[in-house]
Design an enzyme around this catalytic site. Structure first.
Site, PDB file in Angstrom:
ATOM      1  N   SER A  55      55.573  47.418  39.311  1.00 30.56           N
ATOM      2  CA  SER A  55      55.444  48.697  40.010  1.00 30.56           C
ATOM      3  C   SER A  55      54.027  48.875  40.576  1.00 30.56           C
ATOM      4  O   SER A  55      53.829  49.673  41.476  1.00 30.56           O
ATOM      5  CB  SER A  55      55.747  49.833  39.040  1.00 30.56           C
ATOM      6  OG  SER A  55      54.888  49.731  37.923  1.00 30.56           O
TER       7      SER A  55
ATOM      8  N   CYS B 136      57.216  43.582  34.566  1.00 26.81           N
ATOM      9  CA  CYS B 136      57.243  45.027  34.375  1.00 26.81           C
ATOM     10  C   CYS B 136      58.253  45.333  33.275  1.00 26.81           C
ATOM     11  O   CYS B 136      59.439  44.975  33.395  1.00 26.81           O
ATOM     12  CB  CYS B 136      57.660  45.699  35.680  1.00 26.81           C
ATOM     13  SG  CYS B 136      57.872  47.489  35.540  1.00 26.81           S
TER      14      CYS B 136
HETATM   15  N1  DGL Z   1      53.784  47.664  34.277  1.00 24.37           N
HETATM   16  C1  DGL Z   1      54.939  48.529  34.235  1.00 24.37           C
HETATM   17  C2  DGL Z   1      55.708  48.227  32.975  1.00 24.37           C
HETATM   18  O1  DGL Z   1      55.513  47.150  32.429  1.00 24.37           O
HETATM   19  C3  DGL Z   1      54.511  49.938  34.440  1.00 24.37           C
HETATM   20  C4  DGL Z   1      55.656  50.827  34.689  1.00 24.37           C
HETATM   21  C5  DGL Z   1      55.365  52.063  35.445  1.00 24.37           C
HETATM   22  O2  DGL Z   1      55.122  51.946  36.639  1.00 24.37           O
HETATM   23  O3  DGL Z   1      55.440  53.149  34.863  1.00 24.37           O
HETATM   24  O4  DGL Z   1      56.508  48.997  32.488  1.00 24.37           O
END
Ligand code: DGL
Length: 269
Positions: free
Chosen positions: A11, A73
């Site tokens: 994201s 993510c």
């Molecule tokens: N790096 C994302 C994850 O691992 C972040 C998620 C988000 O954008 O809230 O969940």
């Protein structure tokens, strides 16, 4: 095969912690990264919205001649992996299973803590993955919705971060966990603060790292590893490049090398 790339997406910037590991363990691979910096965070959104965004992100990378994709993510891996796998025959590796497996191997007292976004914790993805490995392991999970905005804005230490982190880790400390899954790829940047709160006896498992290792294994089995000594890197973001390059170095633990471009994703999905 070696000229093909590994696609990685998140994201926002958090997936760069997985890129950092890929560069470390597979330095010869060509990497293409997409960070949806215009729409981060995903973790506080509805499952339907997360799926829609994730499909757009993957479609962008599939046009880049990729041999495998790392969904770096926790949120997308928890909510949208089956939908993404339906879109292609290219291997799609998420963070949840490899990280859960590593945590199960690491725990000595059978008590694992999970820190993740609201969507990740609500999905119960890590809980299910742990139960599939060892149903006797007890799990306590805490959603940490303030962590991603803090990290994306470069707040990695100091009073505000400590205050927020203290609140989030309290139930895990109370449950006497000896292993904690950093279930969001942004969280390794908070390791110094989290490590201090948990103490040295608690093992912190980095989801980007575990997923990168799992992806390397898959490419090895498929005999698709690059023979090059130094691969190329290409970074795409959906918002301003200057904001990205400024903070990206902290995630990569090195100066960003390779081209950075801003792209507009097709949003008619
Ligand atoms: N790096 C994302 C994850 O691992 C972040 C998620 C988000 O954008 O809230 O969940």
């Amino acid at each position: 095969m070696s000229e093909l790339q590994i696609g990685v997406f998140d994201s926002g910037l958090g997936g760069l912690t997985a890129v950092r590991e890929l560069i470390r363990i597979l330095p010869g691979e060509n990497l293409v990264y997409f960070g949806d910096t215009a729409r981060v965070p995903y973790g506080t959104r509805s499952e339907e919205m997360i799926r829609t965004f994730a499909k757009q992100d993957l479609r962008f990378l599939l046009d880049k001649n990729v041999k495998a994709v790392l969904v770096a993510c926790g949120t997308i891996s928890s909510v949208a992996l089956p939908d993404l796998r339906k879109m292609t025959d290219v291997p799609i590796v998420g963070v949840v299973e490899p990280t859960a497996l590593a945590a199960c191997k690491a725990t000595k007292n059978g008590k694992i803590g999970i820190l993740g976004t609201s969507a990740t914790v609500k999905s119960q993805s890590y809980q299910r993955a742990i139960a599939a490995v060892d149903p006797k392991i007890s799990v306590v999970a805490r959603a940490c919705p303030l962590f991603v905005p803090l990290v994306e804005n470069g707040y990695l230490k100091g009073e505000i971060v400590e205050l927020v982190a203290k609140e989030y880790v309290a139930p895990l400390i109370a449950a006497d966990v000896d292993t904690v899954i950093l279930g969001c790829t942004h969280y390794p940047l908070l390791k110094p603060v989290l490590g201090q709160l948990f103490g040295p006896q608690v093992r912190l498992i980095d989801s980007g790292r575990e997923a990168a290792l799992a992806l390397g294994e898959i490419l090895r089995e498929r005999e698709q590893l690059s023979c090059a000594t130094e691969g190329s890197r290409h970074y795409y973001v959906s918002d301003e490049v200057s904001n990205f390059s400024h903070i990206a170095g902290m995630f990569l633990d090195r100066n960003i090398d390779g081209a950075i471009e801003k792209v507009d994703l097709c949003t008619d999905d």
